[in-house]
Design an enzyme around this catalytic site. Structure first.
Site, PDB file in Angstrom:
ATOM      1  N   CYS A  65       0.126   3.712   2.794  1.00  0.00           N
ATOM      2  CA  CYS A  65       0.628   3.173   4.067  1.00  0.00           C
ATOM      3  C   CYS A  65       2.117   3.501   4.215  1.00  0.00           C
ATOM      4  CB  CYS A  65       0.445   1.658   4.137  1.00  0.00           C
ATOM      5  SG  CYS A  65      -1.271   1.121   4.049  1.00  0.00           S
ATOM      6  N   CYS A 115       0.827  -1.206   0.000  1.00  0.00           N
ATOM      7  CA  CYS A 115       0.000   0.000   0.000  1.00  0.00           C
ATOM      8  C   CYS A 115       0.863   1.259   0.000  1.00  0.00           C
ATOM      9  CB  CYS A 115      -0.905  -0.060   1.242  1.00  0.00           C
ATOM     10  SG  CYS A 115      -1.698   1.487   1.677  1.00  0.00           S
TER      11      CYS A 115
END
Length: 117
Positions: free
Chosen positions: A46, A43
């Site tokens: 993230c 991600c």
């Protein structure tokens, strides 16, 4: 030789990787305020959030728990995580906030400090 030992656990200064419900429960029980970062290695947002959660772990009284949603799908489902990153804030053993998506360090710091002050 005497050693000073604190009676209550002070929050770790680095994010702690949590694997499973029992480890998250232990963290929430051990620390007054816990910021759980539900993330995935693949991600991009993230990865952008990583330095922010590291700074919060180092500079606030909150413990930061990192939960890899790929390795902990049941745990993510239990907290209703549908997208990553999702941050879940616990205070005094209870879930008090949930934030989805990348947030700025200032916003997250002020949110954490509402519960650690």
């Amino acid at each position: 030789m005497t050693t000073d030992i604190e009676t209550d656990a002070s929050a770790p200064t680095e994010p702690v990787h949590v694997d499973g419900q029992s480890e998250l429960n232990d963290a929430v029980a051990d620390y007054d305020v816990v910021l759980a970062d539900f993330y995935a290695d693949w991600c991009g947002p993230c990865q952008m959030l990583e330095p922010v959660v590291e700074a919060l772990a180092a500079e606030t009284d909150a413990a930061v728990a990192k939960v890899d949603v790929d390795e902990n799908q049941q745990l993510a489902t239990a907290y209703g995580v549908r997208g990553v990153p999702t941050l879940v804030l616990f205070a005094d053993g209870e879930q008090v906030e949930e934030i989805v998506g990348v947030q700025g360090e200032d916003e997250l710091r002020s949110l954490v400090e509402q519960y650690t002050a």
